[in-house]
Design a protein around this motif. Structure first.
Motif, PDB file in Angstrom:
ATOM      1  N   THR B  36       0.825  -1.175  -0.060  1.00 50.56           N
ATOM      2  CA  THR B  36      -0.093  -0.075   0.180  1.00 50.56           C
ATOM      3  C   THR B  36       0.799   1.392   0.114  1.00 50.56           C
ATOM      4  OG1 THR B  36       0.007  -0.268   2.571  1.00 50.56           O
ATOM      5  CG2 THR B  36      -2.132  -0.908   1.090  1.00 50.56           C
ATOM      6  N   ASP B  37       0.208   2.173  -0.466  1.00 52.89           N
ATOM      7  CA  ASP B  37       0.949   3.497  -0.375  1.00 52.89           C
ATOM      8  C   ASP B  37      -0.287   4.480   0.158  1.00 52.89           C
ATOM      9  OD1 ASP B  37       2.281   6.043  -0.669  1.00 52.89           O
ATOM     10  OD2 ASP B  37       1.290   6.298  -2.741  1.00 52.89           O
ATOM     11  N   HIS B  95      -2.882  -0.801  -9.559  1.00 52.63           N
ATOM     12  CA  HIS B  95      -3.368  -0.524  -8.155  1.00 52.63           C
ATOM     13  C   HIS B  95      -4.812  -0.238  -8.194  1.00 52.63           C
ATOM     14  CE1 HIS B  95      -3.201   3.059 -10.779  1.00 52.63           C
ATOM     15  NE2 HIS B  95      -4.063   3.667  -9.885  1.00 52.63           N
ATOM     16  N   ARG B 108       2.205   6.762  -7.335  1.00 52.97           N
ATOM     17  CA  ARG B 108       3.503   6.763  -6.554  1.00 52.97           C
ATOM     18  C   ARG B 108       4.124   5.541  -6.107  1.00 52.97           C
ATOM     19  NH1 ARG B 108       0.660  11.026  -4.563  1.00 52.97           N
ATOM     20  NH2 ARG B 108      -0.460   9.691  -3.193  1.00 52.97           N
ATOM     21  N   PRO B 110       5.209   2.473  -3.445  1.00 54.08           N
ATOM     22  CA  PRO B 110       4.900   2.326  -2.071  1.00 54.08           C
ATOM     23  C   PRO B 110       5.986   2.747  -1.207  1.00 54.08           C
ATOM     24  CG  PRO B 110       5.684   0.369  -3.059  1.00 54.08           C
ATOM     25  CD  PRO B 110       5.679   1.196  -3.919  1.00 54.08           C
ATOM     26  N   ARG B 111       5.676   3.110   0.007  1.00 54.91           N
ATOM     27  CA  ARG B 111       6.786   3.595   0.987  1.00 54.91           C
ATOM     28  C   ARG B 111       7.322   2.437   1.728  1.00 54.91           C
ATOM     29  NH1 ARG B 111       3.499   6.747   5.724  1.00 54.91           N
ATOM     30  NH2 ARG B 111       2.451   4.890   5.575  1.00 54.91           N
ATOM     31  N   SER B 114       6.315  -0.621   3.815  1.00 55.85           N
ATOM     32  CA  SER B 114       4.955  -0.939   3.758  1.00 55.85           C
ATOM     33  C   SER B 114       4.822  -2.456   3.824  1.00 55.85           C
ATOM     34  CB  SER B 114       4.670  -0.518   2.517  1.00 55.85           C
ATOM     35  OG  SER B 114       4.703   0.698   2.149  1.00 55.85           O
TER      36      SER B 114
END
Lengths: 542, 194
Positions: B36-37, B95, B108, B110-111, B114
């Motif tokens: 997830t982002d 996504h 963007r 993902p961080r 995550s």
């Protein structure tokens, strides 16, 4: 009715093409190419209107040339399934024929001839029953059901009212079903009462009973429509043997035979050119009505020689003519003085809107057929012409339309005699006088081009002579495509019909004829049923 | 509930690298994973997995010369599981946002950190209803693209009720995408046939 039925199954999309060359359609991968057939109808959904067309060719395509050199492993059903419709695909060539616009005005006007093409990637579907019905009309008091399109149950109907306005032709090799279709069309004309028919029935097939290859005997016009059909015969004896009771036995007097009739028979009687010239000389001597009798009475003595000398007829021409005309004398229905005017009789029947079938009995010789057909038709032609002209002058009713059916038409209408025979004239110009022809022939290439080009509606069964095919399709748009269709017709019962009485060319499987049910569809009631109906009516009355 | 299998340790627009919580248990090649982002769910296809030393300067040494069974090595050197790690690479192929799946790259990446989940069958089925992601896979750089594509399709076919029909549909899509590259097409088709 559900959506898929109303629309027909999706086949593919338009990927290219032109108005003249036909549309190129790529088949969907789900559409099996082997189930396609030339002659079948499709509907292309354009943006504004729908296009009604016919499949005229089927071909295979590949996305990549390399596939043809190193084919994939199609032995594996999975790979085969994946490749089908993607890397390899089927293509159809569809000739658009008609457009059906969506708006209300065009719906009323009905399908129009095609003047443009559908856009790229328009969806192509099989024509549904409604589509076919929209194009070919419904069976009603003007439309006559002739058969079904390939692989469909819908009825293809011929506009009989339009059909009788032009001369028409039925062609095909022997044994393909010409007689069968002719009988159907005659029934159509009798049933719809759009025209009176005069049928020169060479092989006694249309009047009382006809033969069929499947059913022993099929009912003729007289049996189906006893009150509307009169049976004339040249040969009472043959009729009696066939247990047919004719309405009238035709006799032709010598006085009815004119020099033109003999000129027409030049080839079949084996006459020379000078002999024909001699006939005209004889007419000058004996008069139009007595020349034949006078000539046949010549005894060959001195007196005759003097006469010949006076008339400038050479001895050999005389003998040649004599030999030919003696053949006519042997025909029992040709008599010096006919007891009644047969032509007048036929005309009386036709005037009452009756249909006349003239059976030739045993006299199936082409000479007899040509002679009789020509003599009768010439007189009928004259009468019709006179009456139409009178109608024009007095603004009275025009005579009832007449359709004359002739077999072996190339004998009458070949380029060397078409100018002389009355049939050539009728085919060319008699439409104005309400007389048209229905010509039946197996060698259309032998018929005069000018006559062929005047035929309104043509129905053709399988033909395999290149010249015949060319002559039938002469002047039709999309000729080369129709040629493919024509050459792929089945040997029997499938006919390509096109021209005036139909909005577009159609391949039909002719409707069933010969079973009790089919007779019933034509309005025939057997004796028991008639009796029951009458009893019911009597009961209702009281 | 889908299984949590690891955490993102490197992320870019085109994909992400995640470390597995369990040594030697990366998700199978070609499987669909999700991370997830924020509220955007990012889907990826596993295209590579590796197990190596945590410290790039210290390569593992062979230890089992006198052992009869492999497992004994780990039993006798419990520190190994701390010195080694298993990571896997995923290609971002789509996504999901507000319950809608889009088969193109997320806005963007993902961080890092995550969580990464292995998708359940019905999620895989939902994602593979459309085969638009195949073109992203085929165009990705790397050594074993074709292997990854075929592995992915093979696995996804298990999620569908009619696996064969799914594979035929996918095969047809591939046939179009690889119209000019018949050898590649044939290679993939041979790997996915049932």
């Amino acid at each position: 009715m559900n959506e898929s039925n109303a629309q027909g199954e999706r086949l593919g999309i338009v990927v290219g093409g032109s108005l003249t060359g036909g549309m190129e359609v790529k088949l969907d991968s789900a559409t099996p190419i082997e189930e396609m057939a030339v002659g079948r109808y499709v509907v292309i959904g354009g943006l504004r209107s729908r296009f009604f067309g016919m499949i005229t060719n089927i071909s295979l395509g590949t996305i990549n040339q390399q596939l043809t050199i190193t084919p994939p492993d199609v032995a594996d059903p999975f790979i085969a399934e994946v490749i089908t419709g993607t890397s390899t695909y089927g293509k159809l060539q569809v000739t658009p024929m008609l457009t059906i616009s969506g708006d209300a005005v065009s719906l009323l006007e009905g399908p129009q001839p095609v003047k443009t093409v559908p856009a790229h990637f328009s969806e192509v579907r099989e024509a549904s029953e409604q589509d076919v019905e929209l194009v070919f009309g419904r069976e009603d008091d003007k439309h006559f059901y002739v058969g079904t399109p390939l692989d469909m149950e819908t009825k293809v109907c011929l506009n009989i009212a339009e059909f009788v306005k032009r001369s028409n032709g039925i062609f095909g090799k022997s044994g393909t079903g010409k007689t069968f279709l002719t009988r159907l069309l005659l029934i159509g004309m009798v049933q719809k009462k759009e025209a009176a028919n005069l049928i020169f029935d060479m092989h006694n097939e249309y009047g009382w009973e006809g033969t069929s290859e499947h059913v022993p005997n099929v009912k003729g016009l007289k049996q189906l429509f006893p009150s509307q059909v009169a049976l004339f015969t040249l040969d009472e004896e043959s009729a009696r043997r066939r247990k047919v009771s004719p309405d009238y036995v035709v006799q032709i007097g010598y006085d009815a035979i004119e020099p033109e009739d003999i000129a027409l028979l030049r080839e079949t009687l084996n006459l020379t050119e000078p002999a024909i010239e001699a006939v005209y000389q004889l007419v000058r001597e004996f008069g139009e009505e007595h020349w034949l009798e006078g000539f046949l009475n010549l005894s060959g003595d001195e007196e005759t020689k003097d006469l010949l000398k006076n008339l400038n007829i050479h001895e050999s021409s005389y003998r040649n003519l004599r030999r030919g005309l003696e053949r006519l004398r042997r025909l029992p229905f040709l008599v010096p003085h006919a007891r009644e005017n047969s032509v007048q009789r036929i005309l009386e029947y036709l005037d009452r809107g009756m249909n006349v079938v003239l059976e030739f009995g045993r006299y199936t010789d082409v000479t007899v057929y040509m002679l009789i057909a020509n003599i009768l038709t010439r007189r009928i032609y004259a009468q019709y012409r006179e009456r139409t002209e009178m109608a024009m002058g007095e603004k009275a009713d025009k005579p009832h339309p007449l359709v004359i059916t002739i077999e072996e038409a190339h004998k009458f209408l070949n380029p060397s005699v078409a100018e002389q025979t009355i049939f050539g004239t009728i085919a060319r110009e008699m439409r104005k006088y309400n007389v048209t022809l229905l010509v039946i022939d197996q060698r259309p290439s032998s018929i005069d081009d000018e006559v062929m080009s005047q035929l309104g509606t043509k129905a053709t069964y399988l033909l395999d002579n290149e010249k015949d095919i060319d002559s039938v399709l002469m002047g039709v748009s999309g000729k080369s495509e129709l040629k493919t269709v024509l050459s792929k017709l089945e040997a029997k019962q499938q006919a390509l019909i096109f021209g005036h009485a139909l909005p577009m060319p159609v391949v039909v499987k002719t409707r069933e004829y010969g079973s009790a049910e089919s007779y019933k569809e034509f309005g025939f009631r057997d004796a028991a049923e008639l009796k029951r109906k009458t009893e019911e009516e009597i009961k209702d009355l009281f | 509930m889908s299984t949590k299998i690891g955490e993102v340790i490197e992320a870019s627009t085109g994909g992400f690298v995640a470390e597995c919580y369990e040594l030697h248990t990366p998700p199978p090649l070609g499987s669909v994973v999700r991370t997830t982002d924020g509220d955007v769910e990012i889907y990826g296809i596993v295209c590579n997995a590796s197990t190596e030393s945590i410290d790039p300067g210290r390569r593992p040494v062979a230890r089992g010369k006198d052992e009869s069974e492999e497992e004994n090595i780990y039993r006798q050197h419990p520190q190994l599981s701390r010195l080694l790690r298993t990571t896997f690479e995923s290609l971002a192929i789509g996504h999901g946002q507000e319950n809608e799946i889009r088969h193109y790259l997320p806005p963007r990446p993902p961080r890092v950190h995550s969580f990464v989940y292995l998708c359940e069958q019905d999620e895989v089925r939902r994602f593979t209803q459309s085969l638009d992601f195949l073109s992203i896979l085929l165009n990705s750089k790397g050594g074993s693209v074709d292997e990854m594509v075929s592995a992915c399709l093979r696995q996804a076919s298990h999620a569908h009720d009619d696996g064969r029909a799914f594979l035929v549909r996918a095969g047809k899509e591939l046939a179009v995408l690889l119209g000019g590259e018949l050898n590649r097409l044939n290679a993939i088709l041979r790997r996915i046939r049932l």
